[in-house]
Design an enzyme around this catalytic site. Structure first.
Site, mmCIF file in Angstrom:
data_model
loop_
_atom_site.group_PDB
_atom_site.id
_atom_site.type_symbol
_atom_site.label_atom_id
_atom_site.label_comp_id
_atom_site.label_asym_id
_atom_site.label_seq_id
_atom_site.Cartn_x
_atom_site.Cartn_y
_atom_site.Cartn_z
ATOM 1 N N SER A 3 5.231 1.757 -1.587
ATOM 2 C CA SER A 3 5.179 0.280 -1.522
ATOM 3 C C SER A 3 4.639 -0.106 -0.156
ATOM 4 C CB SER A 3 6.576 -0.303 -1.682
ATOM 5 O OG SER A 3 7.301 -0.204 -0.474
ATOM 6 N N ASP A 4 4.231 -1.357 0.000
ATOM 7 C CA ASP A 4 3.974 -1.807 1.357
ATOM 8 C C ASP A 4 5.328 -2.131 1.988
ATOM 9 O OD1 ASP A 4 2.804 -2.452 3.714
ATOM 10 O OD2 ASP A 4 1.337 -3.833 2.897
ATOM 11 N N TRP A 5 5.302 -2.380 3.277
ATOM 12 C CA TRP A 5 6.543 -2.536 4.052
ATOM 13 C C TRP A 5 7.449 -3.577 3.380
ATOM 14 C CZ3 TRP A 5 7.760 -0.475 9.133
ATOM 15 C CH2 TRP A 5 8.939 -0.992 9.670
ATOM 16 N N ALA A 6 8.548 -3.090 2.809
ATOM 17 C CA ALA A 6 9.557 -3.951 2.184
ATOM 18 C C ALA A 6 9.013 -4.790 1.028
ATOM 19 C CB ALA A 6 10.219 -4.859 3.218
ATOM 20 N N SER A 7 7.882 -4.398 0.478
ATOM 21 C CA SER A 7 7.311 -5.253 -0.573
ATOM 22 C C SER A 7 8.146 -5.224 -1.854
ATOM 23 C CB SER A 7 5.851 -4.883 -0.864
ATOM 24 O OG SER A 7 5.757 -3.621 -1.476
#
Ligand code: BGC
Length: 757
Positions: A290-294
């Site tokens: 995932s992207d950061w905390a997405s």
């Protein structure tokens, strides 16, 4: 099930020794069998653990969630973490790896990820700038070097290449991609994957690459980062996805999904994108981080009720690893136990993660990237030479009235003026990994290095950029009105034969979260330019920028303009190479430069519209207060010589879907200097079941020509180049007439046509 374990027991005696102390060897050749063997030994908690990624620092990207260091160490020891990002140095990565290898039951090595975007220590041009070289070999080489330096510091996974098509200069992350064109970006994607990963991921000089951000992130509405994306299926398939498909075909080890909502569904929770298209239709076998905390941010999107719900959506949609979001860690075990998520989905994700770890050779040697001598063995001087070479190739000459450039040897007195003239930080760019602040060769230094003792070089800053404190996470405020330095600048200009005026953007004006509604020269730079120009007409404007800038006044008035992006460590020397004619510029814009910010998003491969041209009437597709065309179009860039394109010869005016035709064009160097031209092939499908762009890049070749020399350049047009996502949702070509165009940019073109039967 029993049978399978028995089978595995025969194959891998080491694995069955004691599950408690499983020493996982990879002496058996078949990766899939190895993956299954490991998976069969894992508990549900351990499997979910592989899907968790922690950051080692909390100040690099994203919002912090408090100091949980101790807890996280314990999780590592239990083997409940699959990867870490932002853990740097051989010592730090070894330390983290040891926590896992010496304490956990299952002993699955960690992967260490980091944003190695345009260099690790040696900095190369920012990706948008480097793409302007159109030199795929050079781009592969810089990725190879970046991998080597990163690997020597314990990193085995880069979150690059970023291959989001970016058509909006307001969007700060435009600096991080390869520009506005799907074909060019696809070729860059392949080159970068080859460069980072090499032929063999298990070579300790190779690192895993990431195709990001999947998908649509570059289409953020109004150029505002993280904003909603409204694109239809046609645009998605024809424009956004092709570079990702190219990266998948090139064997990229991982994908990263994106923050944005794509037509109502956050990309992180997008099942069609991740499961159907990427893992299904494209049959790609890596894993998606995932992207950061997405995953967690799907709560903010109003798409998930809480972390557990977000985890459920993401895992079902095909997101395999949770970067710093805490959702998988919080919710996945429970979701499986409650029967809301099928354990097979977890198995599939873990299989993908283990597969990449096996390919990286981590099971064989978890400390493969922990060689304390590796960095010392690196020849940084050789890397700097490559940095200078690619930097000079990335510079684009936009204007050169009366051949002001290259600088004549009769110039005796040069004034180097401007807020970026002696700036050693801006060329390092944003996303600078371990590139040291203030370590680049400035323009002033480059010029001084290049000239002999009999040339006088004076320097005046003229003005500050006025950006305040510069750092990765702090917003910049560009609000200076200070003109106190103007007088010294004007005096220096008056006394000089020629002025090199260095304007543009600070390194941190572009990059993540750096969207702007103004894309002109910020602060008082334009006023400085006007005053300097009034004092001395011989001005060479050198722009350093991470996005296309609005430079209409400069374009009308200043005789010579170079776009020098943020060129990395050797920036000033590379710029001097071009200024003094040691290198004849060959760069071409990978993105359109607008006349006004109101044209954005602006790109060359637009659709026709029903009212394309009728200048006698107001009711056609245009602006009433500005031309609709780019000021400098995609593919544009001048040289110190001139090139002439002859007529296009086609091997046939007809082709079948099974066949191909050749288009040949003679290109002549009509000037008096040797030079390199980027010969560009464009096609247009005149009538189709969906509307098609008025022109699309479909090939390019770099050709070196001596003065007077002619070379014939031949492109093969295959059916593949004619295919698109059509009205039947199929990737196919459709019979009919096609226009073929070849030239040195996307506007000045020789044309011919053929029929596809
Ligand atoms: C960016 C990604 C990056 C990640 C890790 C995010 O904010 O969008 O591109 O790889 O941070 O640093």
């Amino acid at each position: 099930m029993k049978k399978r374990i028995l089978f595995l027991a025969c194959l891998f005696p080491a694995l069955t020794a004691t599950a408690q102390d499983a020493e996982i060897k990879s002496s058996v050749k078949n990766v899939e069998a190895k993956v299954d063997s490991v998976l069969s030994l894992m508990t549900l908690e351990e499997k979910v653990g592989q899907m968790v990624q922690y950051s080692g620092t909390w100040d690099l990207t994203g919002p912090a969630t408090g100091d949980q260091n101790q807890y996280r160490k314990e999780q590592l020891k239990k083997g409940l973490v699959g990867s870490m990002l932002n853990v740097l140095s051989v010592d730090a990565t070894r330390e983290a790896q040891k926590l896992v290898m010496e304490n956990s039951r299952i002993k699955i090595p960690l992967m260490f990820g980091y944003d190695v975007i345009h260099g690790y220590k040696t900095m190369f041009p920012v990706p948008l700038g480097e793409t302007a070289s159109w030199d795929l070999e050079a781009m592969e080489e810089t990725a190879r070097i970046s991998a080597l330096e990163a690997a020597a510091d314990g990193v085995n996974w880069t979150f690059a290449p970023m291959i989001d098509i970016s058509r909006d200069a307001r969007w700060g992350r435009i600096m991080e991609g390869a520009g506005e064109d799907p074909f060019l970006t696809s070729r860059v994607a392949e080159a970068k994957v080859r460069g980072y990963q090499g032929d063999d991921l298990s070579n300790p000089a190779s690192i895993a690459a990431t195709a990001k951000h999947f998908a649509g992130y570059g289409f953020a509405e109004a150029g505002r980062d993280y904003n909603t994306v409204h694109v239809g299926e046609n645009e998605l398939h024809n424009t956004i996805l092709p570079p990702f498909k190219a990266a998948a075909n090139a064997g990229v080890a991982t994908f990263m999904n994106s923050f944005n909502d794509l037509d109502g569904t956050p990309a992180t929770g997008h099942r069609i994108l991740q499961r159907e298209i990427l893992k299904g239709n494209w049959d790609w076998d890596g894993f998606i981080v995932s992207d950061w905390a997405s995953i967690a941010e799907m709560r903010d999107h109003g798409f998930a009720e809480d972390l557990t719900h977000a985890a459920e959506i993401a895992v079902k949609a095909g997101s395999d690893m949770d970067m710093e979001g805490g959702a998988y860690e919080t919710g996945l075990v429970e979701l499986v136990e409650e029967g809301k998520v099928d354990e097979e989905l977890i198995n599939e994700a873990v299989r993908r993660i283990l597969r990449v770890k096996f390919k990286l050779g981590l099971f064989e040697n978890p400390y493969r990237y922990s060689d304390p001598q590796a960095m010392a063995r690196i020849d940084r001087a050789a890397h700097r030479a490559v940095a200078r070479d690619v930097a000079k190739k990335s510079i684009v000459l936009l204007k050169n009235e009366k051949n002001l450039l290259p600088l004549s040897s009769s110039v005796r007195n040069i004034a180097v003026i401007g807020p970026l003239a002696d700036d050693k930080n801006t060329p390092i760019g944003n996303w600078r990994a371990q590139g040291e602040a203030n370590s680049a060769v400035s323009i002033l230094e480059g010029v001084k290095n290049a000239v002999g003792k009999d040339v006088k070089v004076t320097y005046a800053k003229g003005a500050d950029l006025g950006v305040g404190e510069r750092s990765f996470l702090k917003p910049l405020k560009i609000n200076t009105t200070d003109r106190s330095g103007f007088k010294a600048a004007v005096d220096a200009a008056k006394k000089a034969d020629l002025v090199i005026l260095a304007l543009g953007e600070d390194a941190f004006q572009s990059g993540e979260g750096r969207s702007q509604v103004n894309i002109g020269l910020a602060g008082v730079q334009k006023d400085l330019m006007k005053e300097v120009f009034a004092a001395n007409k011989n001005v060479v404007l050198v722009l350093q920028n991470g996005r296309p800038l609005e430079i209409s006044w400069a374009s009308e008035n200043i005789p010579a303009i170079l776009v020098a992006w943020q060129l990395g460590t050797e920036s000033g020397n590379a710029i001097a190479d071009v200024l003094f004619g040691k290198y004849n510029p060959s760069g071409k814009l990978p993105v359109s430069f607008p006349r006004a910010v109101g044209q954005e998003p602006l790109y060359y491969n637009q659709k026709m519209t029903g009212r394309p041209t009728n200048p006698t009437d107001v009711t056609y597709s245009a602006y009433t207060d500005e031309e609709k065309t780019a000021l400098y179009p995609f593919g544009y860039g001048l040289s110190y010589t001139t090139f002439k394109f002859g007529d296009l010869k086609l091997s046939s005016n007809e082709m079948t879907q099974q066949g191909s035709i050749e288009v040949t064009v003679p290109v002549t160097n009509t000037g008096n200097k040797a030079g390199k031209e980027v010969v560009q092939l464009y096609l247009r499908d005149l009538v189709a079941s969906t509307t098609r762009p008025v022109i699309e890049l479909k090939g390019f070749e770099l050709v070196e020509l001596q003065p007077g020399e002619t070379k014939e350049v031949t492109f093969e047009i295959t059916n593949e180049l004619l295919e698109f996502y059509n009205a039947d949702k199929k990737w196919t070509s459709e019979p009919g007439e096609f226009q073929v165009m070849v030239g040195g940019n996307s506007v000045d073109l020789k044309k011919n046509s053929f029929e596809l039967n």
